[in-house]
Design a protein around this motif. Structure first.
Motif, PDB file in Angstrom:
ATOM      1  N   CYS A 326       8.527 -22.295  17.667  1.00 31.56           N
ATOM      2  CA  CYS A 326       9.845 -21.672  17.580  1.00 31.56           C
ATOM      3  C   CYS A 326      10.675 -22.214  16.430  1.00 31.56           C
ATOM      4  N   ILE A 327      10.369 -23.397  15.935  1.00 30.10           N
ATOM      5  CA  ILE A 327      11.126 -23.922  14.802  1.00 30.10           C
ATOM      6  C   ILE A 327      10.931 -23.031  13.578  1.00 30.10           C
ATOM      7  N   ALA A 328       9.810 -22.276  13.552  1.00 32.42           N
ATOM      8  CA  ALA A 328       9.534 -21.357  12.443  1.00 32.42           C
ATOM      9  C   ALA A 328       9.880 -19.919  12.786  1.00 32.42           C
ATOM     10  N   THR A 329       9.600 -19.495  14.018  1.00 25.78           N
ATOM     11  CA  THR A 329       9.850 -18.098  14.382  1.00 25.78           C
ATOM     12  C   THR A 329      11.307 -17.843  14.744  1.00 25.78           C
ATOM     13  N   THR A 330      12.002 -18.895  15.223  1.00 28.55           N
ATOM     14  CA  THR A 330      13.405 -18.776  15.639  1.00 28.55           C
ATOM     15  C   THR A 330      14.153 -19.966  15.051  1.00 28.55           C
ATOM     16  N   PRO A 331      14.435 -19.928  13.743  1.00 27.71           N
ATOM     17  CA  PRO A 331      14.854 -21.146  13.051  1.00 27.71           C
ATOM     18  C   PRO A 331      16.347 -21.431  13.057  1.00 27.71           C
ATOM     19  N   THR A 332      17.142 -20.635  13.780  1.00 27.87           N
ATOM     20  CA  THR A 332      18.587 -20.852  13.749  1.00 27.87           C
ATOM     21  C   THR A 332      19.136 -21.125  15.146  1.00 27.87           C
ATOM     22  N   VAL A 333      20.305 -21.729  15.196  1.00 29.98           N
ATOM     23  CA  VAL A 333      21.011 -21.936  16.460  1.00 29.98           C
ATOM     24  C   VAL A 333      21.216 -20.603  17.165  1.00 29.98           C
ATOM     25  N   ASN A 334      21.579 -19.612  16.402  1.00 33.31           N
ATOM     26  CA  ASN A 334      21.925 -18.290  16.944  1.00 33.31           C
ATOM     27  C   ASN A 334      20.724 -17.579  17.569  1.00 33.31           C
ATOM     28  N   GLY A 335      19.534 -17.802  17.042  1.00 30.84           N
ATOM     29  CA  GLY A 335      18.365 -17.052  17.487  1.00 30.84           C
ATOM     30  C   GLY A 335      18.029 -17.212  18.958  1.00 30.84           C
ATOM     31  N   TYR A 336      18.371 -18.350  19.545  1.00 35.19           N
ATOM     32  CA  TYR A 336      18.017 -18.611  20.944  1.00 35.19           C
ATOM     33  C   TYR A 336      18.911 -17.836  21.902  1.00 35.19           C
ATOM     34  N   LYS A 337      19.997 -17.279  21.388  1.00 37.64           N
ATOM     35  CA  LYS A 337      20.854 -16.436  22.217  1.00 37.64           C
ATOM     36  C   LYS A 337      20.299 -15.019  22.319  1.00 37.64           C
ATOM     37  N   ARG A 338      19.215 -14.765  21.605  1.00 38.51           N
ATOM     38  CA  ARG A 338      18.513 -13.480  21.718  1.00 38.51           C
ATOM     39  C   ARG A 338      17.554 -13.479  22.897  1.00 38.51           C
ATOM     40  N   THR A 423      17.244 -23.747  23.218  1.00 35.53           N
ATOM     41  CA  THR A 423      18.091 -24.098  22.075  1.00 35.53           C
ATOM     42  C   THR A 423      17.219 -24.516  20.904  1.00 35.53           C
ATOM     43  N   LEU A 424      17.822 -24.525  19.717  1.00 33.84           N
ATOM     44  CA  LEU A 424      17.132 -25.040  18.544  1.00 33.84           C
ATOM     45  C   LEU A 424      16.777 -26.505  18.741  1.00 33.84           C
ATOM     46  N   GLY A 425      17.629 -27.252  19.412  1.00 32.95           N
ATOM     47  CA  GLY A 425      17.335 -28.664  19.662  1.00 32.95           C
ATOM     48  C   GLY A 425      16.054 -28.849  20.449  1.00 32.95           C
ATOM     49  N   GLU A 426      15.844 -28.017  21.475  1.00 34.31           N
ATOM     50  CA  GLU A 426      14.597 -28.086  22.250  1.00 34.31           C
ATOM     51  C   GLU A 426      13.396 -27.751  21.375  1.00 34.31           C
ATOM     52  N   ALA A 427      13.545 -26.765  20.496  1.00 30.97           N
ATOM     53  CA  ALA A 427      12.441 -26.363  19.630  1.00 30.97           C
ATOM     54  C   ALA A 427      12.072 -27.478  18.655  1.00 30.97           C
ATOM     55  N   ILE A 428      13.077 -28.150  18.107  1.00 34.14           N
ATOM     56  CA  ILE A 428      12.811 -29.261  17.187  1.00 34.14           C
ATOM     57  C   ILE A 428      12.049 -30.367  17.898  1.00 34.14           C
ATOM     58  N   ALA A 429      12.475 -30.706  19.113  1.00 34.64           N
ATOM     59  CA  ALA A 429      11.802 -31.763  19.884  1.00 34.64           C
ATOM     60  C   ALA A 429      10.360 -31.381  20.179  1.00 34.64           C
ATOM     61  N   ALA A 430      10.123 -30.119  20.531  1.00 39.86           N
ATOM     62  CA  ALA A 430       8.759 -29.673  20.814  1.00 39.86           C
ATOM     63  C   ALA A 430       7.896 -29.741  19.561  1.00 39.86           C
ATOM     64  N   LEU A 449      10.531 -30.508   7.806  1.00 35.86           N
ATOM     65  CA  LEU A 449      11.038 -29.372   8.575  1.00 35.86           C
ATOM     66  C   LEU A 449      11.964 -29.834   9.697  1.00 35.86           C
ATOM     67  N   ALA A 450      11.593 -30.911  10.381  1.00 38.15           N
ATOM     68  CA  ALA A 450      12.418 -31.407  11.480  1.00 38.15           C
ATOM     69  C   ALA A 450      13.767 -31.907  10.976  1.00 38.15           C
ATOM     70  N   THR A 451      13.768 -32.625   9.852  1.00 36.58           N
ATOM     71  CA  THR A 451      15.021 -33.147   9.295  1.00 36.58           C
ATOM     72  C   THR A 451      15.944 -32.010   8.880  1.00 36.58           C
ATOM     73  N   LEU A 452      15.385 -31.002   8.235  1.00 36.63           N
ATOM     74  CA  LEU A 452      16.181 -29.873   7.764  1.00 36.63           C
ATOM     75  C   LEU A 452      16.855 -29.148   8.925  1.00 36.63           C
ATOM     76  N   LYS A 453      16.093 -28.874   9.982  1.00 33.50           N
ATOM     77  CA  LYS A 453      16.651 -28.123  11.105  1.00 33.50           C
ATOM     78  C   LYS A 453      17.535 -28.999  11.990  1.00 33.50           C
ATOM     79  N   ARG A 454      17.222 -30.294  12.083  1.00 36.26           N
ATOM     80  CA  ARG A 454      18.072 -31.162  12.904  1.00 36.26           C
ATOM     81  C   ARG A 454      19.458 -31.318  12.280  1.00 36.26           C
ATOM     82  N   ALA A 455      19.538 -31.273  10.959  1.00 34.32           N
ATOM     83  CA  ALA A 455      20.850 -31.336  10.313  1.00 34.32           C
ATOM     84  C   ALA A 455      21.700 -30.138  10.729  1.00 34.32           C
ATOM     85  N   GLU A 456      21.079 -28.973  10.811  1.00 34.71           N
ATOM     86  CA  GLU A 456      21.789 -27.771  11.249  1.00 34.71           C
ATOM     87  C   GLU A 456      22.209 -27.893  12.710  1.00 34.71           C
TER      88      GLU A 456
END
Length: 476
Positions: A326-338, A423-430, A449-456
């Motif tokens: 999901c870090i690649a298929t759903t890479p934004t905070v907003n995407g998990y609300k879909r 959430t994006l946070g869960e995806a980063i951890a996974a 990839l993890a650093t980039l998305k965790r900053a967001e």
């Protein structure tokens, strides 16, 4: 010119074919192109680069083009989120050093809406010519090469949803130029929910024709133009092809839609779930199949209709690594609300036979050469190079480990089925704890990839939402 190019660094080091480069130069001259936009897809799938005159193009085809390495280190607000001024912290490119862009002549595309200009996709490399393992094109090409090593090829499809709105306030005041900037105010192009409604399509046909003709003019093979579910929401589908071609098409299409619309005072958005009243979510359904080197579809079942071993392993691999992917298929905070049940978007991990609520929708029939799996988890903000690479690596792992797909879900929203990340946070951890991705991508790419998305994600957590203000400001 071919002789001159052949003597340049790129051709001498095998990074560029002199013949291909000379053909590109000849087309530029023959078609009267004045400027060439030399661009690459950054970590978010957004095109960045420089616009060159013919004088500059000659140098880029000879020795490459230099750009700051920070273009690979920025989040979506355009902040550089790696500590580039220190040698510590695992920074991949310290000191805001340079990258070298290597043109990909096969992607040359004259722009119909800017007739004096053309666009060329490039591959970023280190200045010494080494591959950057976490750059978009390189990461996907590496996954494709892994498949080739097993005598397999992936065939991918592109169908992408987006919205187009009329801009009522472009938000150009100086105070609006923040990081990120204030979004423009908009209104719809038509009223009401509209799924495949003929009269709704007719009302926007001039715009759809312009987008379709522009896509076809730069070589994108459009199959269908559709009025989607929500107001002012549309979908384009394209011919299936190899993964790199599909990823190239995806970034080119997103870019041309936004640029063509902007020239007409419109805003095109591929945001997963816009904060606009009555707006629908935008998904990218990734159709995928596997063939052998002769082109035989290895997902097509026999007369019994049972999954082939290849299809079963591929599906099992996609399911096994769904949360980490999901870090690649759903890479934004907003995407998990879909991920909302009963809204034609998945929220559980599972597959179903021709079931639009399932994460994986199996479309397979005996004798059907187009037998395939449709992964409905991705949204339209995904970096297509990363999203497709993660499909390949997950599916290949399922085949290599001889995994077997579980029974299909009768109810794709079954409470007993494993959930996708909330959430994006869960995806980063996974992703960070996924040993398959650590092994195949390497520690450097995984950390990048993890650093980039965790900053967001961290920036999102530290912001004060309107909900918090309304809930607590007067209550205490």
């Amino acid at each position: 010119m071919q002789e001159r190019l052949a003597q340049g660094r790129l051709c001498r080091e095998g990074l560029l074919s002199a013949e291909a480069a000379a053909d590109l130069w000849a087309r530029v001259e023959a078609e009267g192109i004045e400027t060439v936009r030399m661009v690459f897809a950054d970590a978010h799938g957004i095109l960045r680069g420089k616009t060159l005159t013919l004088r500059g193009l000659a140098g880029a085809l000879t020795n490459g083009m230099r750009v700051p390495s920070t273009l690979l280190l920025k989040d979506l607000s355009h902040r550089t989120v790696f500590p580039i001024w220190t040698e510590e912290g695992g920074t991949p490119m310290a000191g805001a050093s340079d990258l070298m862009l290597v043109p990909r002549p096969e992607t040359f595309a004259p722009l119909p809406y800017s007739p004096h200009s053309a666009l060329v996709l490039c591959e970023p490399r280190y200045p010494d010519g080494r591959t950057i393992p976490f750059s978009s094109h390189s990461l996907l090409q590496g996954a494709v090469d892994r498949m080739s090593g097993r005598g397999l090829r992936a065939v991918m499809g592109l169908e992408v949803e987006f919205q187009v709105f009329e801009v009522t306030d472009p938000a150009l005041d100086h105070a609006d130029a923040t990081m990120p900037s204030r979004p423009p105010a908009t209104r719809g192009l038509n009223q009401g929910w509209q799924y495949l409604t003929e009269t709704r399509y007719d009302a926007v046909e001039p715009l759809m024709d312009k987008l379709r003709r522009t896509a076809e003019a730069i070589g994108l093979p459009v199959l269908s133009v559709e009025v989607e579910m929500g107001p002012s929401q549309f979908e384009f589908t394209f011919d299936a092809s190899d993964p790199v071609t599909i990823a190239d098409r995806a970034v080119l299409f997103r870019t041309l839609v936004k640029e063509v619309c902007a020239r007409d005072g419109l805003l095109a958005s591929f945001m997963a779930k816009p904060r606009v009243e009555n707006a629908a979510a935008n998904g990218w359904h990734i159709h995928q199949s596997v063939t052998d080197s002769a082109g035989t579809n290895l997902f097509a079942p026999d007369d019994t209709g049972q999954l082939t071993p290849t299809a079963s392993g591929w599906i099992a691999g996609l399911l096994e690594h769904a949360r980490a992917s999901c870090i690649a298929t759903t890479p934004t905070v907003n995407g998990y609300k879909r991920y909302t049940p009963f809204q034609l978007a998945p929220n559980r991990i599972g597959w179903g036979k021709d079931n639009r609520g399932a994460m994986l929708r199996a479309l397979m029939a005996p004798g059907d050469r187009a037998s395939r799996v449709e992964n409905r988890v991705a949204d339209s903000t995904a970096n297509p190079y990363f999203a497709l690479a993660f499909q390949i690596l997950s599916g290949l792992d399922g085949i290599a480990e001889a995994r077997t797909a579980p029974a299909p879900l009768g109810n794709p929203y079954d409470e007993g089925a494993e959930r996708l990340p909330a959430t994006l946070g869960e995806a980063i951890a996974a992703f960070e704890t996924c040993q398959m991705y650590r092994k195949t991508l390497g520690d450097e790419t995984l950390a990048y990839l993890a650093t980039l998305k965790r900053a967001e994600w961290d920036r999102y957590l530290s912001s004060i939402s309107e909900w918090e203000q309304a809930e607590y400001f007067t209550a205490f």
